[in-house]
Design a protein around this motif. Sequence first.
Motif, PDB file in Angstrom:
ATOM      1  N   ALA A   1       0.753  -1.129   0.051  1.00  0.00           N
ATOM      2  CA  ALA A   1      -0.122  -0.029  -0.018  1.00  0.00           C
ATOM      3  C   ALA A   1       0.961   1.230  -0.158  1.00  0.00           C
ATOM      4  CB  ALA A   1      -1.100   0.031   1.408  1.00  0.00           C
ATOM      5  N   LEU A   2       1.977   1.134   0.733  1.00  0.00           N
ATOM      6  CA  LEU A   2       2.740   2.396   0.802  1.00  0.00           C
ATOM      7  C   LEU A   2       3.429   2.697  -0.492  1.00  0.00           C
ATOM      8  CD1 LEU A   2       4.664   2.147   4.179  1.00  0.00           C
ATOM      9  CD2 LEU A   2       2.898   3.646   3.688  1.00  0.00           C
ATOM     10  N   ALA A   3       3.921   1.568  -1.183  1.00  0.00           N
ATOM     11  CA  ALA A   3       4.480   1.672  -2.458  1.00  0.00           C
ATOM     12  C   ALA A   3       3.405   2.431  -3.535  1.00  0.00           C
ATOM     13  CB  ALA A   3       5.071   0.317  -3.042  1.00  0.00           C
ATOM     14  N   VAL A   4       2.349   1.818  -3.465  1.00  0.00           N
ATOM     15  CA  VAL A   4       1.283   2.300  -4.285  1.00  0.00           C
ATOM     16  C   VAL A   4       1.000   3.919  -4.270  1.00  0.00           C
ATOM     17  CG1 VAL A   4      -1.249   2.097  -5.059  1.00  0.00           C
ATOM     18  CG2 VAL A   4       0.360   0.062  -4.889  1.00  0.00           C
ATOM     19  N   LYS A   5       0.939   3.981  -2.945  1.00  0.00           N
ATOM     20  CA  LYS A   5       0.892   5.537  -2.573  1.00  0.00           C
ATOM     21  C   LYS A   5       1.794   6.549  -3.008  1.00  0.00           C
ATOM     22  CE  LYS A   5      -2.225   4.886   1.541  1.00  0.00           C
ATOM     23  NZ  LYS A   5      -2.447   4.873   3.043  1.00  0.00           N
ATOM     24  N   ARG A   6       3.228   6.223  -2.878  1.00  0.00           N
ATOM     25  CA  ARG A   6       4.180   6.820  -3.268  1.00  0.00           C
ATOM     26  C   ARG A   6       4.163   7.000  -4.632  1.00  0.00           C
ATOM     27  NH1 ARG A   6       7.278   4.091   0.792  1.00  0.00           N
ATOM     28  NH2 ARG A   6       7.739   2.355  -0.530  1.00  0.00           N
ATOM     29  N   LEU A   7       3.842   6.115  -5.481  1.00  0.00           N
ATOM     30  CA  LEU A   7       3.661   6.231  -7.163  1.00  0.00           C
ATOM     31  C   LEU A   7       2.604   7.114  -7.134  1.00  0.00           C
ATOM     32  CD1 LEU A   7       4.392   5.521  -9.757  1.00  0.00           C
ATOM     33  CD2 LEU A   7       2.902   3.434  -9.673  1.00  0.00           C
ATOM     34  N   TYR A   8       1.358   6.825  -6.539  1.00  0.00           N
ATOM     35  CA  TYR A   8       0.265   7.718  -6.887  1.00  0.00           C
ATOM     36  C   TYR A   8       0.452   9.374  -6.718  1.00  0.00           C
ATOM     37  CZ  TYR A   8      -4.594   9.552  -6.724  1.00  0.00           C
ATOM     38  OH  TYR A   8      -5.867  10.467  -6.853  1.00  0.00           O
ATOM     39  N   PHE A   9       1.429   9.490  -5.618  1.00  0.00           N
ATOM     40  CA  PHE A   9       1.862  10.847  -5.246  1.00  0.00           C
ATOM     41  C   PHE A   9       2.540  11.640  -6.371  1.00  0.00           C
ATOM     42  CE2 PHE A   9       3.961  14.193  -3.137  1.00  0.00           C
ATOM     43  CZ  PHE A   9       3.042  15.109  -2.663  1.00  0.00           C
ATOM     44  N   SER A  10       3.652  10.772  -6.755  1.00  0.00           N
ATOM     45  CA  SER A  10       4.593  11.198  -7.756  1.00  0.00           C
ATOM     46  C   SER A  10       3.789  11.597  -9.119  1.00  0.00           C
ATOM     47  CB  SER A  10       5.573  10.024  -8.084  1.00  0.00           C
ATOM     48  OG  SER A  10       6.342  10.587  -8.958  1.00  0.00           O
ATOM     49  N   CYS A  11       2.795  10.895  -9.175  1.00  0.00           N
ATOM     50  CA  CYS A  11       1.833  10.902 -10.735  1.00  0.00           C
ATOM     51  C   CYS A  11       1.079  12.173 -10.573  1.00  0.00           C
ATOM     52  CB  CYS A  11       1.181   9.767 -11.153  1.00  0.00           C
ATOM     53  SG  CYS A  11       2.160   8.356 -11.534  1.00  0.00           S
ATOM     54  N   THR A  12       0.362  12.398  -9.333  1.00  0.00           N
ATOM     55  CA  THR A  12      -0.550  13.370  -9.239  1.00  0.00           C
ATOM     56  C   THR A  12      -0.187  14.620  -8.377  1.00  0.00           C
ATOM     57  OG1 THR A  12      -1.738  12.253  -7.520  1.00  0.00           O
ATOM     58  CG2 THR A  12      -2.346  11.360  -9.464  1.00  0.00           C
ATOM     59  N   GLY A  13       0.600  14.292  -7.150  1.00  0.00           N
ATOM     60  CA  GLY A  13       0.861  15.312  -6.425  1.00  0.00           C
ATOM     61  C   GLY A  13      -0.154  15.669  -5.322  1.00  0.00           C
ATOM     62  N   HIS A  14      -0.865  14.546  -5.328  1.00  0.00           N
ATOM     63  CA  HIS A  14      -1.978  14.258  -4.041  1.00  0.00           C
ATOM     64  C   HIS A  14      -1.784  13.041  -3.540  1.00  0.00           C
ATOM     65  CE1 HIS A  14      -4.099  17.695  -5.941  1.00  0.00           C
ATOM     66  NE2 HIS A  14      -3.991  17.309  -6.958  1.00  0.00           N
ATOM     67  N   GLU A  15      -2.179  13.100  -2.034  1.00  0.00           N
ATOM     68  CA  GLU A  15      -2.331  11.753  -1.550  1.00  0.00           C
ATOM     69  C   GLU A  15      -3.503  10.724  -1.804  1.00  0.00           C
ATOM     70  OE1 GLU A  15      -2.348  10.392   3.194  1.00  0.00           O
ATOM     71  OE2 GLU A  15      -2.404  12.458   2.591  1.00  0.00           O
ATOM     72  N   LEU A  16      -2.997   9.667  -2.055  1.00  0.00           N
ATOM     73  CA  LEU A  16      -4.014   8.621  -2.079  1.00  0.00           C
ATOM     74  C   LEU A  16      -4.703   8.177  -0.803  1.00  0.00           C
ATOM     75  CD1 LEU A  16      -5.448   6.687  -4.161  1.00  0.00           C
ATOM     76  CD2 LEU A  16      -3.341   5.092  -3.895  1.00  0.00           C
ATOM     77  N   ILE A  17      -6.173   8.489  -0.928  1.00  0.00           N
ATOM     78  CA  ILE A  17      -6.655   8.141   0.287  1.00  0.00           C
ATOM     79  C   ILE A  17      -7.980   7.376   0.145  1.00  0.00           C
ATOM     80  CG2 ILE A  17      -8.439   9.288   1.911  1.00  0.00           C
ATOM     81  CD1 ILE A  17      -7.007  11.947   1.590  1.00  0.00           C
ATOM     82  N   ARG A  18      -8.654   7.540  -1.229  1.00  0.00           N
ATOM     83  CA  ARG A  18      -9.676   6.422  -1.346  1.00  0.00           C
ATOM     84  C   ARG A  18      -9.296   5.845  -2.659  1.00  0.00           C
ATOM     85  NH1 ARG A  18     -15.484   9.135  -1.020  1.00  0.00           N
ATOM     86  NH2 ARG A  18     -16.063   6.806  -1.272  1.00  0.00           N
ATOM     87  N   GLY A  19      -9.433   4.391  -2.795  1.00  0.00           N
ATOM     88  CA  GLY A  19      -9.524   3.828  -4.051  1.00  0.00           C
ATOM     89  C   GLY A  19     -10.643   3.868  -4.855  1.00  0.00           C
ATOM     90  N   ARG A  20     -10.593   2.813  -5.916  1.00  0.00           N
ATOM     91  CA  ARG A  20     -11.755   2.758  -6.672  1.00  0.00           C
ATOM     92  C   ARG A  20     -12.055   1.319  -7.073  1.00  0.00           C
ATOM     93  NH1 ARG A  20     -11.787   5.520 -12.235  1.00  0.00           N
ATOM     94  NH2 ARG A  20     -11.066   7.245 -11.516  1.00  0.00           N
ATOM     95  N   LEU A  21     -13.544   1.061  -7.102  1.00  0.00           N
ATOM     96  CA  LEU A  21     -13.718  -0.448  -7.156  1.00  0.00           C
ATOM     97  C   LEU A  21     -13.467  -0.753  -8.933  1.00  0.00           C
ATOM     98  CD1 LEU A  21     -14.936  -3.001  -6.614  1.00  0.00           C
ATOM     99  CD2 LEU A  21     -17.324  -2.057  -6.779  1.00  0.00           C
ATOM    100  N   ARG A  22     -13.652   0.162  -9.663  1.00  0.00           N
ATOM    101  CA  ARG A  22     -13.700  -0.043 -11.214  1.00  0.00           C
ATOM    102  C   ARG A  22     -13.440   1.414 -11.753  1.00  0.00           C
ATOM    103  NH1 ARG A  22     -18.497  -1.658  -9.542  1.00  0.00           N
ATOM    104  NH2 ARG A  22     -20.466  -0.147  -9.905  1.00  0.00           N
TER     105      ARG A  22
END
Length: 210
Positions: A189-210
């Motif tokens: 989860a931490l690795a995914v959040k780091r990648l997300y932040f690098s891509c968007t500049g925002h923290e990943l708080i909520r995921g999506r089902l589809r």
Amino acid sequence: MKWENSFLASVPGLSQWLPATAVVAVLVFMLREFLEWRRRRAADARKLRAIQKVLARECELNHWRIDQLLKALTDMREVGVQEDATRVSFIESASGGFVVTITSRDGRSSRGGMLLRIQKDVLSKHLVEIAALSEKLSPLCESALDALAEAEHVFNSLVYGPDAHFPSTRENYFDGLIDYGIEELNESALAVKRLYFSCTGHELIRGRLR
């Protein structure tokens, strides 16, 4: 052309050993190469932004899936599946994924949800392109891909359970898997959040089902 005259003046004697037409041809070539470099750079920037949007969505999807796996393992620990493996069951859904049902210790209630497979294909597909486009993003993608592989291993180990030749009981199997899985999934989860932040500049708080 003032810029041409200035260039010629800054290089004494150039006109003496190069014809004027050759000098113009060289300057035109240099200008064309500069414009082509700028065009490629802009195209690469647009491509990277597009890939970042795709990766961000992939992070959101996997964040939800990892969160559901963590919830299932935590619930299994709470109801004591490591003491009685019959308290948990997995049914493969026709729409994909697995429905997990976890029964309470007294057998009077149950909880559950849907577990979906970890997605790595999009990240794997763009890994080479990302390495060429961004030195900053590339190691984050590699770390996320490794982390997702671990999360996928936890998923498979959980929904398929021990094989027929497992040397001990299902209770022992789940006892080890719960501790191992929770630790690995938190890292994923931490690795995914780091990648997300690098891509968007925002923290990943909520995921999506589809």
